[in-house]
Design an enzyme around this catalytic site. Structure first.
Site, PDB file in Angstrom:
ATOM      1  N   LYS A  54     -41.983  14.764  33.821  1.00 32.62           N
ATOM      2  CA  LYS A  54     -41.136  13.570  33.802  1.00 32.62           C
ATOM      3  C   LYS A  54     -41.695  12.542  32.814  1.00 32.62           C
ATOM      4  CE  LYS A  54     -38.204  14.684  37.118  1.00 32.62           C
ATOM      5  NZ  LYS A  54     -38.563  16.119  37.105  1.00 32.62           N
TER       6      LYS A  54
ATOM      7  N   SER B 205     -33.708  18.778  34.327  1.00 31.49           N
ATOM      8  CA  SER B 205     -33.808  17.310  34.405  1.00 31.49           C
ATOM      9  C   SER B 205     -34.340  16.680  33.128  1.00 31.49           C
ATOM     10  CB  SER B 205     -34.710  16.904  35.581  1.00 31.49           C
ATOM     11  OG  SER B 205     -36.068  17.107  35.264  1.00 31.49           O
TER      12      SER B 205
END
Length: 214
Positions: free
Chosen positions: A168, A131
């Site tokens: 993230k 990701s």
């Protein structure tokens, strides 16, 4: 000297260094590995020659019969301006961190990564998933984290969600009571947390370096 173990022991004692201290400089978990090399039970690994040489302040040739007074690494750097030593230190490796869906935060403090001592970080994690690939963080990369309870908007951070960890890009809007964790891969949706959900979120720190096999 033909007995490498004896040579290492003699040099270590000349420097007033214990086996524990040498083991820490080399990156071994305990003095047992140093002790076995000094006693001749184990050979000196070829991939450890430069690390031992740096720790004992001798040239690598010392381990094939050279004299420790021939020329140290620091002397080499002064004489040849194109030579620079790689100075390493240990960083705790605290398991894996998800680059995708969060995964259980496994804090294994027994493992370490040897990396450049100029890196300003408190620990590192192994990235798992894809990701964050647009930030050039791939599955299996080592990500170095500088511990801090809050980061700036847009920073990449290690975040604990309940007991699960993820890596993230963080955006926090305190006036709205809203936290958004963005991936760096359009195949993934951002995570959005509001209200009481924020009580289950903890920022471990900011990602400051990464290391991968190129």
């Amino acid at each position: 000297m033909t007995d490498i173990g004896t040579a290492i022991k003699k040099r270590r004692e000349e420097l007033g260094m214990t086996q524990d201290e040498l083991a820490e400089k080399i990156g071994y978990k305990s003095r047992s590995s140093v002790n076995k090399i000094e006693k001749g039970c184990n050979d000196l690994p070829r991939n450890k020659i430069e690390v031992f040489a740096k720790a004992l302040n001798v040239p690598p040739s010392f381990f094939i019969g050279g004299d420790p007074d021939d020329m140290s690494f620091d002397d080499l750097c002064e004489k040849y301006d194109n030579i620079r030593p790689v100075r390493l230190k240990r960083f705790p490796l605290l398991g894996e961190i998800a680059c995708g869906e969060p995964i259980f935060a496994n804090e294994d403090r027994e493992n370490f990564i040897m990396a450049d001592m100029d890196i300003t970080a408190d620990f590192c994690l192994t990235a798992k998933g894809d990701s964050m690939i647009n930030a050039r963080i791939y599955d299996g990369d080592i990500v170095f984290i500088r511990e801090m309870p809050m980061v700036n908007n847009g920073d990449i951070a290690a975040v604990i969600i309940d007991d699960e960890a993820t890596l993230k890009k963080v955006y926090y809007y305190p006036e709205k009571g809203r936290l958004v964790l963005y991936p760096e891969n359009p195949s993934y949706e951002p995570f959005v947390f509001t209200g009481e959900e924020l009580n289950n979120i903890r920022i471990l720190g900011k990602a400051v370096y990464f290391m991968s096999a190129l």
